[in-house]
Design a protein around this motif. Structure first.
Motif, PDB file in Angstrom:
ATOM      1  N   VAL A  70       0.876  -1.166   0.000  1.00  0.00           N
ATOM      2  CA  VAL A  70       0.000   0.000   0.000  1.00  0.00           C
ATOM      3  C   VAL A  70       0.919   1.223   0.000  1.00  0.00           C
ATOM      4  O   VAL A  70       1.623   1.473   0.977  1.00  0.00           O
ATOM      5  CB  VAL A  70      -0.920   0.028   1.237  1.00  0.00           C
ATOM      6  CG1 VAL A  70      -1.770   1.289   1.238  1.00  0.00           C
ATOM      7  CG2 VAL A  70      -1.782  -1.211   1.303  1.00  0.00           C
ATOM      8  N   ASP A  71       0.912   1.966  -1.123  1.00  0.00           N
ATOM      9  CA  ASP A  71       1.816   3.119  -1.287  1.00  0.00           C
ATOM     10  C   ASP A  71       3.264   2.689  -1.068  1.00  0.00           C
ATOM     11  O   ASP A  71       3.754   1.843  -1.773  1.00  0.00           O
ATOM     12  CB  ASP A  71       1.410   4.280  -0.363  1.00  0.00           C
ATOM     13  CG  ASP A  71       0.029   4.819  -0.696  1.00  0.00           C
ATOM     14  OD1 ASP A  71      -0.331   4.816  -1.892  1.00  0.00           O
ATOM     15  OD2 ASP A  71      -0.695   5.225   0.234  1.00  0.00           O
ATOM     16  N   THR A  72       3.912   3.237  -0.048  1.00  0.00           N
ATOM     17  CA  THR A  72       5.327   2.917   0.180  1.00  0.00           C
ATOM     18  C   THR A  72       5.530   1.954   1.341  1.00  0.00           C
ATOM     19  O   THR A  72       6.650   1.775   1.817  1.00  0.00           O
ATOM     20  CB  THR A  72       6.108   4.217   0.469  1.00  0.00           C
ATOM     21  OG1 THR A  72       5.556   4.825   1.631  1.00  0.00           O
ATOM     22  CG2 THR A  72       6.073   5.155  -0.722  1.00  0.00           C
ATOM     23  N   SER A  73       4.457   1.338   1.825  1.00  0.00           N
ATOM     24  CA  SER A  73       4.583   0.403   2.941  1.00  0.00           C
ATOM     25  C   SER A  73       3.744  -0.844   2.679  1.00  0.00           C
ATOM     26  O   SER A  73       3.223  -1.024   1.579  1.00  0.00           O
ATOM     27  CB  SER A  73       4.146   1.088   4.243  1.00  0.00           C
ATOM     28  OG  SER A  73       2.774   1.406   4.183  1.00  0.00           O
ATOM     29  N   PHE A  74       3.638  -1.689   3.676  1.00  0.00           N
ATOM     30  CA  PHE A  74       2.870  -2.937   3.583  1.00  0.00           C
ATOM     31  C   PHE A  74       1.901  -3.003   4.754  1.00  0.00           C
ATOM     32  O   PHE A  74       2.218  -2.564   5.854  1.00  0.00           O
ATOM     33  CB  PHE A  74       3.811  -4.144   3.599  1.00  0.00           C
ATOM     34  CG  PHE A  74       4.688  -4.217   2.396  1.00  0.00           C
ATOM     35  CD1 PHE A  74       4.312  -4.967   1.299  1.00  0.00           C
ATOM     36  CD2 PHE A  74       5.886  -3.517   2.347  1.00  0.00           C
ATOM     37  CE1 PHE A  74       5.105  -5.031   0.175  1.00  0.00           C
ATOM     38  CE2 PHE A  74       6.696  -3.576   1.230  1.00  0.00           C
ATOM     39  CZ  PHE A  74       6.301  -4.326   0.132  1.00  0.00           C
ATOM     40  N   GLU A  75       0.718  -3.562   4.493  1.00  0.00           N
ATOM     41  CA  GLU A  75      -0.307  -3.684   5.524  1.00  0.00           C
ATOM     42  C   GLU A  75      -0.869  -5.098   5.539  1.00  0.00           C
ATOM     43  O   GLU A  75      -0.963  -5.754   4.501  1.00  0.00           O
ATOM     44  CB  GLU A  75      -1.454  -2.702   5.269  1.00  0.00           C
ATOM     45  CG  GLU A  75      -1.075  -1.259   5.409  1.00  0.00           C
ATOM     46  CD  GLU A  75      -2.238  -0.311   5.111  1.00  0.00           C
ATOM     47  OE1 GLU A  75      -3.323  -0.786   4.714  1.00  0.00           O
ATOM     48  OE2 GLU A  75      -2.040   0.896   5.275  1.00  0.00           O
ATOM     49  N   ALA A  76      -1.247  -5.527   6.729  1.00  0.00           N
ATOM     50  CA  ALA A  76      -1.888  -6.835   6.901  1.00  0.00           C
ATOM     51  C   ALA A  76      -2.979  -6.683   7.951  1.00  0.00           C
ATOM     52  O   ALA A  76      -2.967  -5.729   8.726  1.00  0.00           O
ATOM     53  CB  ALA A  76      -0.866  -7.865   7.368  1.00  0.00           C
TER      54      ALA A  76
END
Length: 190
Positions: A70-76
């Motif tokens: 997600v954009d410049t990071s990661f989500e869980a």
């Protein structure tokens, strides 16, 4: 006289035989009245103190988690239906990340910031956001659960959460960010 003795003996034996064969057990009579209650016995010895328990504490198994870019990071996200409003208002939710395998765990508490130890980058971080029914994890790297580099049948990078309701007292001596202390205090089995 001899006849008399035989006759008396015969009568005696015949009478005894009639007595034993004619007798039968009668019907059971009514039960008697209940007796008085006896005195109380002496108090028993005090037992040994029990081990600290985890009453009302809820913990998940080790969970496979998949991160999405997600954009410049990661989500869980992790489904956690036992996280209700009262937990968010008065309780505590701890999230732990096992960066190794279950047989050789290396567990860190979230939020976590790496100083170049795992990814070689000082900008690595991971933090949880707890909401009703869910835990979201934000990360600068994709730390999805995956097979170990040494054994494809063994997983690394799994997650676990622990829900501590507001009514459960936490000992001040327990560091809730130190998984080994939390594991010992709650009696968690991996």
């Amino acid at each position: 006289m001899k006849h008399m003795f035989v006759r008396c003996t015969s009568v005696f034996l015949f009478s005894a035989l009639l007595l034993f064969t004619a007798c039968k057990k009668g019907d059971t009579g009514p039960a008697g009245e209940k007796g008085d209650k006896g005195d109380a016995g002496a108090a028993g010895a005090t037992g040994a103190a029990g081990k600290a328990g985890s009453a009302n504490v809820i913990y998940s198994p080790w969970i496979d988690v998949t991160f999405n870019a997600v954009d410049t990071s990661f989500e869980a996200s992790i489904d956690a239906p036992k996280i209700v409003d009262s937990i968010i208002q008065k309780g505590e939710v701890k999230v732990f990340w096992n960066i190794n395998t279950q047989t050789a765990p290396a567990i860190v508490a979230l939020p976590y910031q790496d100083n170049g130890l795992i990814f070689g980058a000082k900008d690595f971080y991971q933090f949880p956001i707890v909401q009703t029914g869910k835990i979201f994890i934000e990360s600068t790297y994709n730390t999805s659960t995956r097979p170990s580099s040494s054994d494809a049948n063994v997983k690394v990078w799994q997650y676990r959460y622990i829900i501590i309701p507001g009514g459960v007292g936490a000992r001040s001596a327990t560091d809730w960010n130190d998984y080994k202390q939390v594991q010992k205090y709650l009696g968690l089995k991996d």
